[in-house]
Design a protein around this motif. Structure first.
Motif, PDB file in Angstrom:
ATOM      1  N   LEU A  34      -5.113  -2.847  -7.850  1.00  0.00           N
ATOM      2  CA  LEU A  34      -6.147  -2.274  -6.972  1.00  0.00           C
ATOM      3  C   LEU A  34      -6.655  -1.539  -7.895  1.00  0.00           C
ATOM      4  N   TYR A  36      -9.195   1.996  -7.204  1.00  0.00           N
ATOM      5  CA  TYR A  36      -9.379   3.108  -6.283  1.00  0.00           C
ATOM      6  C   TYR A  36     -10.628   3.972  -6.845  1.00  0.00           C
ATOM      7  N   LYS A  38     -12.634   7.812  -6.645  1.00  0.00           N
ATOM      8  CA  LYS A  38     -12.402   9.081  -6.221  1.00  0.00           C
ATOM      9  C   LYS A  38     -13.490  10.012  -6.541  1.00  0.00           C
ATOM     10  N   GLU A  42     -12.072  15.009  -3.042  1.00  0.00           N
ATOM     11  CA  GLU A  42     -11.411  14.211  -2.064  1.00  0.00           C
ATOM     12  C   GLU A  42     -10.492  13.392  -2.654  1.00  0.00           C
ATOM     13  N   GLY A  43      -9.350  12.865  -2.026  1.00  0.00           N
ATOM     14  CA  GLY A  43      -8.464  11.839  -2.592  1.00  0.00           C
ATOM     15  C   GLY A  43      -8.977  10.616  -2.749  1.00  0.00           C
ATOM     16  N   PRO A  44      -8.519   9.863  -3.619  1.00  0.00           N
ATOM     17  CA  PRO A  44      -8.719   8.443  -3.757  1.00  0.00           C
ATOM     18  C   PRO A  44      -8.818   7.600  -2.548  1.00  0.00           C
ATOM     19  N   PHE A  46      -9.160   3.433  -1.391  1.00  0.00           N
ATOM     20  CA  PHE A  46      -9.174   2.111  -1.878  1.00  0.00           C
ATOM     21  C   PHE A  46     -10.471   1.306  -2.065  1.00  0.00           C
ATOM     22  N   PHE A  89      -9.893   4.536 -10.582  1.00  0.00           N
ATOM     23  CA  PHE A  89      -8.669   4.234 -11.126  1.00  0.00           C
ATOM     24  C   PHE A  89      -8.132   2.756 -11.009  1.00  0.00           C
ATOM     25  N   SER A  93       1.202  -2.907  -9.253  1.00  0.00           N
ATOM     26  CA  SER A  93       2.246  -3.038  -8.664  1.00  0.00           C
ATOM     27  C   SER A  93       2.819  -4.186  -8.770  1.00  0.00           C
ATOM     28  N   LYS A  99       6.837   0.797  -6.319  1.00  0.00           N
ATOM     29  CA  LYS A  99       5.928   1.704  -7.028  1.00  0.00           C
ATOM     30  C   LYS A  99       4.464   1.095  -7.401  1.00  0.00           C
ATOM     31  N   THR A 100       3.491   1.828  -7.499  1.00  0.00           N
ATOM     32  CA  THR A 100       2.287   1.768  -7.958  1.00  0.00           C
ATOM     33  C   THR A 100       2.138   2.392  -9.006  1.00  0.00           C
ATOM     34  N   PHE A 102      -0.671   3.917 -11.659  1.00  0.00           N
ATOM     35  CA  PHE A 102      -1.914   4.395 -11.721  1.00  0.00           C
ATOM     36  C   PHE A 102      -2.508   4.607 -13.099  1.00  0.00           C
ATOM     37  N   GLY A 103      -3.524   3.980 -13.679  1.00  0.00           N
ATOM     38  CA  GLY A 103      -3.945   4.610 -14.910  1.00  0.00           C
ATOM     39  C   GLY A 103      -4.622   5.946 -14.889  1.00  0.00           C
ATOM     40  N   ALA A 104      -5.054   6.427 -16.007  1.00  0.00           N
ATOM     41  CA  ALA A 104      -5.632   7.740 -16.079  1.00  0.00           C
ATOM     42  C   ALA A 104      -7.091   7.895 -15.551  1.00  0.00           C
TER      43      ALA A 104
END
Lengths: 112, 114
Positions: A34, A36, A38, A42-44, A46, A89, A93, A99-100, A102-104
């Protein structure tokens, strides 16, 4: 142990050109990916996803490509717009898992 | 607006203290996730709950704990705070809690430990 890597912390692109954001993963159990986006304060949110049974998924200006043998995926944005300036991002998964990872993130700047 | 709410928006506290972060998931979502984002770092998965039960655990310190209540809201408790705990803490929710589910993120709580 970084299972999902985005090796470019930032990317600068001219408006109207293509933006290509890259992501590598190490865990061969991952089969769903996936992206995302950001914005600051704000939050990320999709953006787009791809299952490992496909090698490409398209949604408007956004296309995600998956190369399973290389454990690599990329997000293409064409044409890039100033409003696309954000942190992107990559996440991975395994379907049926929970678990998902995430990259940096990669910060994209689109210059007008 | 993702439909996920987090309170408080900002929190400033001292080392050694304990704080509680609160999250209300999107209506209809059964799963809640907690993530930590330190300066210039990615989203570090902490823990996930599904319908009140812990489902997956990530890099969550022993000083941290969480729970999901019967009304599905969740709280993340951080104790014996250290300077390095200063970060943005995001809550996210999804319907099934499966890996392919899109997660809806709240706006985050910014924790500053002085």
């Amino acid at each position: 142990d970084q299972q999902v890597k985005q090796n470019s912390p930032s990317l600068s692109v001219q408006e109207g050109r293509i933006s290509i954001l890259n992501c590598d993963y190490t865990n061969s159990m991952f089969d769903y990916f996936l992206w995302y986006k950001k914005y600051p304060a704000e939050g990320p949110t999709f953006l787009i996803s791809i299952s490992s049974i496909k090698d490409k998924n398209e949604d408007g200006r956004f296309t995600v490509f998956l190369n399973k043998s290389a454990k690599h995926l990329s997000l293409h944005i064409v044409p890039s717009q100033p409003g696309d300036s954000a942190v992107y991002f990559c996440a991975a998964s395994d379907t049926g898992g929970f678990k998902t990872i995430f990259g940096a993130g990669t910060r994209l700047f689109v210059k007008a | 607006d993702s439909g996920v709410t987090q309170t408080p928006k900002h929190l400033i506290t001292a080392t050694g203290q304990r704080v509680t972060l609160r999250c209300s998931p999107r209506s209809g979502d059964l799963s809640v996730y907690w993530y930590q984002q330190s300066l210039d770092q990615g989203l570090q998965f902490l823990i996930q709950y599904y319908n009140g039960e812990e489902r997956a655990k990530g890099n969550i310190l022993e000083r941290f704990s969480a729970q999901q209540f019967p009304d599905l809201h969740s709280e993340l408790n951080l104790s014996s705070l250290e300077l390095g705990d200063s970060a943005l803490y995001f809550c996210a929710s999804s319907f099934t809690g499966q890996g392919e589910d899109e997660q809806f993120f709240g706006p985050g709580t910014r924790l500053t430990v002085l």
